[in-house]
Design a protein around this motif. Structure first.
Motif, mmCIF file in Angstrom:
data_model
loop_
_atom_site.group_PDB
_atom_site.id
_atom_site.type_symbol
_atom_site.label_atom_id
_atom_site.label_comp_id
_atom_site.label_asym_id
_atom_site.label_seq_id
_atom_site.Cartn_x
_atom_site.Cartn_y
_atom_site.Cartn_z
ATOM 1 N N GLU A 1 -0.823 14.853 5.173
ATOM 2 C CA GLU A 1 0.590 15.152 5.447
ATOM 3 C C GLU A 1 1.471 13.958 5.091
ATOM 4 O OE1 GLU A 1 0.981 16.172 9.573
ATOM 5 O OE2 GLU A 1 -0.151 18.034 9.361
ATOM 6 N N ILE A 2 1.030 12.765 5.477
ATOM 7 C CA ILE A 2 1.796 11.550 5.195
ATOM 8 C C ILE A 2 1.916 11.344 3.693
ATOM 9 C CG2 ILE A 2 1.764 9.024 5.371
ATOM 10 C CD1 ILE A 2 0.498 9.425 8.198
ATOM 11 N N ARG A 3 0.828 11.536 2.965
ATOM 12 C CA ARG A 3 0.857 11.396 1.497
ATOM 13 C C ARG A 3 1.854 12.380 0.883
ATOM 14 N NH1 ARG A 3 -4.871 12.024 1.446
ATOM 15 N NH2 ARG A 3 -5.694 10.069 2.164
ATOM 16 N N ASN A 4 1.810 13.621 1.360
ATOM 17 C CA ASN A 4 2.715 14.643 0.829
ATOM 18 C C ASN A 4 4.174 14.319 1.162
ATOM 19 O OD1 ASN A 4 0.618 16.110 -0.285
ATOM 20 N ND2 ASN A 4 0.395 17.428 1.518
ATOM 21 N N GLU A 5 4.411 13.813 2.370
ATOM 22 C CA GLU A 5 5.767 13.440 2.769
ATOM 23 C C GLU A 5 6.304 12.333 1.872
ATOM 24 O OE1 GLU A 5 5.401 12.318 6.886
ATOM 25 O OE2 GLU A 5 5.028 14.380 7.528
ATOM 26 N N THR A 6 5.482 11.334 1.580
ATOM 27 C CA THR A 6 5.954 10.202 0.767
ATOM 28 C C THR A 6 6.049 10.574 -0.716
ATOM 29 O OG1 THR A 6 3.718 9.274 0.630
ATOM 30 C CG2 THR A 6 5.146 8.431 2.348
ATOM 31 N N ASP A 7 5.228 11.505 -1.174
ATOM 32 C CA ASP A 7 5.306 11.955 -2.575
ATOM 33 C C ASP A 7 6.578 12.749 -2.830
ATOM 34 O OD1 ASP A 7 2.931 10.744 -3.227
ATOM 35 O OD2 ASP A 7 1.737 12.578 -3.123
ATOM 36 N N ASN A 8 7.101 13.395 -1.795
ATOM 37 C CA ASN A 8 8.281 14.237 -1.942
ATOM 38 C C ASN A 8 9.598 13.488 -1.717
ATOM 39 O OD1 ASN A 8 6.746 16.524 -2.542
ATOM 40 N ND2 ASN A 8 6.460 17.004 -0.381
ATOM 41 N N ILE A 9 9.503 12.193 -1.519
ATOM 42 C CA ILE A 9 10.734 11.400 -1.275
ATOM 43 C C ILE A 9 11.350 10.990 -2.598
ATOM 44 C CG2 ILE A 9 11.619 9.232 -0.356
ATOM 45 C CD1 ILE A 9 9.659 9.499 1.909
ATOM 46 N N LEU B 1 0.821 -1.204 0.000
ATOM 47 C CA LEU B 1 0.000 0.000 0.000
ATOM 48 C C LEU B 1 0.855 1.255 0.000
ATOM 49 C CD1 LEU B 1 -2.520 -1.191 2.705
ATOM 50 C CD2 LEU B 1 -2.896 -1.116 0.247
ATOM 51 N N LYS B 2 0.379 2.257 -0.664
ATOM 52 C CA LYS B 2 1.021 3.554 -0.649
ATOM 53 C C LYS B 2 0.689 4.213 0.692
ATOM 54 C CE LYS B 2 1.283 7.843 -3.207
ATOM 55 N NZ LYS B 2 0.738 8.642 -4.293
ATOM 56 N N GLU B 3 1.686 4.784 1.354
ATOM 57 C CA GLU B 3 1.462 5.438 2.644
ATOM 58 C C GLU B 3 0.376 6.496 2.522
ATOM 59 O OE1 GLU B 3 3.178 5.412 6.018
ATOM 60 O OE2 GLU B 3 3.356 3.408 5.183
ATOM 61 N N GLY B 4 -0.570 6.449 3.428
ATOM 62 C CA GLY B 4 -1.619 7.452 3.490
ATOM 63 C C GLY B 4 -2.876 7.119 2.716
ATOM 64 N N GLU B 5 -2.870 6.044 1.939
ATOM 65 C CA GLU B 5 -4.047 5.669 1.167
ATOM 66 C C GLU B 5 -4.888 4.671 1.960
ATOM 67 O OE1 GLU B 5 -4.960 7.116 -1.649
ATOM 68 O OE2 GLU B 5 -3.150 8.328 -1.624
ATOM 69 N N LEU B 6 -6.156 4.939 2.117
ATOM 70 C CA LEU B 6 -7.053 4.087 2.898
ATOM 71 C C LEU B 6 -7.797 3.059 2.053
ATOM 72 C CD1 LEU B 6 -8.576 6.661 5.401
ATOM 73 C CD2 LEU B 6 -6.846 4.919 5.835
ATOM 74 N N ILE B 7 -7.632 3.113 0.743
ATOM 75 C CA ILE B 7 -8.238 2.143 -0.167
ATOM 76 C C ILE B 7 -7.111 1.502 -0.971
ATOM 77 C CG2 ILE B 7 -9.847 1.795 -2.100
ATOM 78 C CD1 ILE B 7 -11.347 2.779 0.326
ATOM 79 N N CYS B 8 -7.094 0.177 -1.009
ATOM 80 C CA CYS B 8 -6.090 -0.547 -1.785
ATOM 81 C C CYS B 8 -6.296 -0.243 -3.266
ATOM 82 C CB CYS B 8 -6.190 -2.046 -1.522
ATOM 83 S SG CYS B 8 -5.079 -3.035 -2.552
ATOM 84 N N HIS B 9 -5.251 0.195 -3.948
ATOM 85 C CA HIS B 9 -5.382 0.530 -5.369
ATOM 86 C C HIS B 9 -5.553 -0.709 -6.237
ATOM 87 C CE1 HIS B 9 -1.065 -0.181 -4.852
ATOM 88 N NE2 HIS B 9 -1.061 -0.554 -6.105
ATOM 89 N N ASN B 10 -5.215 -1.885 -5.716
ATOM 90 C CA ASN B 10 -5.322 -3.122 -6.492
ATOM 91 C C ASN B 10 -6.720 -3.748 -6.386
ATOM 92 O OD1 ASN B 10 -4.231 -5.327 -8.079
ATOM 93 N ND2 ASN B 10 -4.280 -6.512 -6.188
ATOM 94 N N CYS B 11 -7.162 -4.044 -5.162
ATOM 95 C CA CYS B 11 -8.444 -4.755 -4.994
ATOM 96 C C CYS B 11 -9.582 -3.839 -4.526
ATOM 97 C CB CYS B 11 -8.281 -5.920 -4.025
ATOM 98 S SG CYS B 11 -8.043 -5.450 -2.297
ATOM 99 N N LYS B 12 -9.272 -2.574 -4.260
ATOM 100 C CA LYS B 12 -10.259 -1.556 -3.862
ATOM 101 C C LYS B 12 -10.879 -1.806 -2.482
ATOM 102 C CE LYS B 12 -9.699 0.332 -7.866
ATOM 103 N NZ LYS B 12 -8.355 0.807 -8.039
ATOM 104 N N SER B 13 -10.237 -2.649 -1.677
ATOM 105 C CA SER B 13 -10.711 -2.897 -0.311
ATOM 106 C C SER B 13 -10.246 -1.773 0.606
ATOM 107 C CB SER B 13 -10.149 -4.215 0.220
ATOM 108 O OG SER B 13 -10.630 -5.295 -0.526
ATOM 109 N N MET B 14 -11.054 -1.496 1.627
ATOM 110 C CA MET B 14 -10.654 -0.508 2.619
ATOM 111 C C MET B 14 -9.556 -1.098 3.498
ATOM 112 S SD MET B 14 -13.030 1.641 5.179
ATOM 113 C CE MET B 14 -12.314 2.817 6.283
ATOM 114 N N VAL B 15 -8.569 -0.280 3.793
ATOM 115 C CA VAL B 15 -7.469 -0.713 4.641
ATOM 116 C C VAL B 15 -7.977 -0.771 6.072
ATOM 117 C CG1 VAL B 15 -5.155 -0.136 5.430
ATOM 118 C CG2 VAL B 15 -5.824 0.363 3.081
#
Length: 104
Positions: free
Chosen positions: A96-104, A10-24
């Protein structure tokens, strides 16, 4: 963190799995919630939501909120957390977490 349903990373900060669309969700949320409460020395969700929580800690709290309402048969916990700002604080921290991981 991995999706419990399809094992996709999972991508940090995402609450829905991009593969199976299940809620984390956190299947060990009761144990993990006690650890979070001990770590921050707080039990109140509003106070916890003001901390610099990690992605798994946020998932744990959101899982508890959702599951507690399901077990109680109403939406008291979700309504309370929406009204007092807990959910807003948690979602701001996720951003914030999404932005932090996008900037890495």
């Amino acid at each position: 963190m991995k999706c419990h349903f399809c094992d996709e990373t999972l991508k940090e900060g995402e609450l829905i799995c991009h593969n199976c669309k299940s809620m984390v969700i956190d299947f060990n949320y009761m144990k993990n919630l006690r650890e979070i409460e001990n770590k921050y020395s707080k039990r109140d969700f509003l106070e916890l939501s003001k901390e610099k929580l990690t992605f798994p800690e946020i998932v744990t709290i959101l899982t508890f909120i959702k599951r507690s309402d399901r077990h109680a048969g109403d939406t008291y916990m979700q309504d309370k957390c929406r009204e007092d700002g807990t959910c807003s604080n948690l979602h701001k921290r996720l951003e914030e977490i999404r932005n932090e991981t996008d900037n890495i």
